[in-house]
Design an enzyme around this catalytic site. Structure first.
Site, PDB file in Angstrom:
ATOM      1  CB  THR A 115      -0.913   0.049   1.239  1.00  0.00           C
ATOM      2  OG1 THR A 115      -0.087   0.182   2.408  1.00  0.00           O
ATOM      3  CG2 THR A 115      -1.766  -1.196   1.355  1.00  0.00           C
ATOM      4  CB  CYS A 116       0.271   4.580  -1.362  1.00  0.00           C
ATOM      5  SG  CYS A 116       0.457   3.959  -3.023  1.00  0.00           S
ATOM      6  CG  ASP A 117       0.079   4.260   5.657  1.00  0.00           C
ATOM      7  OD1 ASP A 117       1.143   4.387   6.313  1.00  0.00           O
ATOM      8  OD2 ASP A 117      -1.009   4.702   6.050  1.00  0.00           O
ATOM      9  CG  ASN A 174      -3.468   2.379  -1.197  1.00  0.00           C
ATOM     10  OD1 ASN A 174      -2.268   2.203  -1.228  1.00  0.00           O
ATOM     11  ND2 ASN A 174      -3.983   3.584  -1.136  1.00  0.00           N
TER      12      ASN A 174
END
Ligand SMILES: *Cc1c(COP(=O)(O)O)cnc(C)c1O
Length: 417
Positions: free
Chosen positions: A364-366, A407
């Site tokens: 994910t983009c975290d 996401n």
């Protein structure tokens, strides 16, 4: 010499065993290697399921035979204690049905979990509402469903129960220090033992049945003697209440029984013996009824997550470690890697190749979605995009921790075989 040996040690099990024999006498007490490849952790049934069904995307596969074995191991280790499976560890209906059919009771934290246990065939007398934090209307719903055993750790909760479930049995949770637990439970639940005395007296005054004391030593508890001081506290609460004419009957000794990740753990038998010895030491011949609430220890080693390598890259040309990104991370079910607390065994088809530590991260983009970085994870140098990896010991606290479409990733799929 040793550097080379430690690399070789990570290779396949046969060579590992052989090398242990060859190397042991030479090495002058290096620390035990953390990575112990144990082929038994993914059962043949799980391997076969993954091979033949080829499920798409990351998924958890749980082998019910292992759950059954774990149940019998607890039964055998603590034959006089009632088993209340902690539903939150893995509430898959097939698991609940199996455990209900084996005679298990259930520790539930919400009305939804109570409903799941009932649907699996458990009767209300075999279900406890073990959360100390409940809405009064949920207590009323549980009461209407026939639930008669509730956890408390405050006067306020006792008042709610006396109104919403009059006459019910209550047990009061006391704090423990959590020392030795790899996933400690902090101070959120429980009160100090002296306050537990007051809470149980108050429950008695409000017409409830003051039934006992509970504690939880902390999850993934690797010390078998951790129950001793909590049982000493429980005994003191019993004694104080007896002076006031209130005779408690039950000690709920909670969960905390570990599952094997990278390091070996003591057997259920060893926990049983240590706990029984502590019960005898503190309660003598006047043993109370006892309950255990295994969650992780019941299902952890029964499940394996199949995942895939999405990317292997470096941050610069001369970066000396790789970043390996999987299609599962903290938000896909591996939340217990928070603070790198739980370190799962990971298998690949290239485990006979040379290993090098790498940073392991989710998709994910975290930026929090990094699994192991402070303590990097050794994976084969040859590992490549598209490779399948098996994350073992993931039967507990994974599916229900996975986010819904964060996401755009689906929640973790689960197959129970
Ligand atoms: C979570 C929980 C358990 C299970 O703990 P494990 O460490 O997974 O065995 C048992 N009892 C209560 C009250 C819990 O909240």
């Amino acid at each position: 010499m040793f550097a080379r040996m430690s690399v070789v040690r990570y290779r396949g099990l046969h060579r590992l065993v052989l090398l242990h024999i060859l190397i042991r006498p030479l090495s002058s007490g290096p620390p035990e290697p953390e990575i112990v490849r144990d082929c038994k952790m993914t059962t043949a049934r799980i391997l076969d399921f993954i091979k033949t069904r080829r499920p798409e995307g990351p998924c958890l596969v749980v082998d019910l035979d292992v759950v059954r074995d774990n149940y019998h191991a607890f039964r055998h280790a603590l034959p006089d204690s009632a088993i209340y499976y902690a539903v939150k560890a893995n509430p898959a209906p097939e698991i609940l049905k199996l455990l209900a059919s084996l005679g298990s009771n259930f520790d539930c934290a919400s009305v939804a979990e109570i409903q799941m246990a009932l649907d699996a065939g458990a009767s209300p007398e075999h279900i406890s509402y073990g959360n100390t934090i409940k809405k009064e209307r949920d207590i009323a719903r549980a009461h209407a469903l026939g639930i008669a055993l509730f956890a408390v750790d405050s006067h306020e909760e006792v008042e709610k129960i006396s109104r919403a479930a009059p006459g019910a049995r209550v047990f009061c949770r006391v704090l423990t220090d959590g020392e030795g637990a790899e996933w400690p439970l902090s101070r959120k639940f429980g009160c100090v033992p002296q306050m537990a005395v007051d809470v149980l007296v108050y429950a008695h005054q409000l017409g409830l049945e003051s039934y006992g004391v509970s504690f939880h030593v902390g999850s993934q508890m690797t010390k078998v003697d951790a129950w001793d001081s909590a049982l000493a506290d429980a005994k003191r609460v019993f004694a104080q209440l007896a002076k006031q004419g209130i005779h408690l009957q039950m000690v709920n000794m909670g969960g905390g029984f570990p599952t094997k990740y990278l390091r070996d753990i003591p057997s259920a038998e060893a926990y049983g013996q240590a706990i029984f010895a502590a019960l005898r030491a503190h309660f003598g011949n006047n043993l109370p009824r006892t309950i255990i609430e295994p969650g992780r220890g019941m299902v952890g080693n029964a499940g394996v997550i199949k995942a895939e390598v999405v990317l292997v890259s470096k941050k610069s040309d001369n970066d000396n470690h790789r970043w390996v990104y999987l299609d599962i991370g903290k938000f896909g079910g591996l939340a217990e890697t928070m603070d790198e607390a739980i370190r799962y065994p990971i298998r690949t088809e290239r485990d006979a190749d040379e290993m090098e530590p790498c940073v392991l991260a989710g998709p994910t983009c975290d930026s929090a979605d990094v699994l192991y970085e402070k303590n990097m994870y050794p994976l084969p140098v040859s590992l490549t995009i598209g490779d399948e990896v098996l994350i073992e010991g993931t039967g507990a606290y994974t599916t229900t921790y996975s986010a819904v479409a964060f996401n755009g990733f689906d929640p973790l799929k689960s197959y129970v075989i």
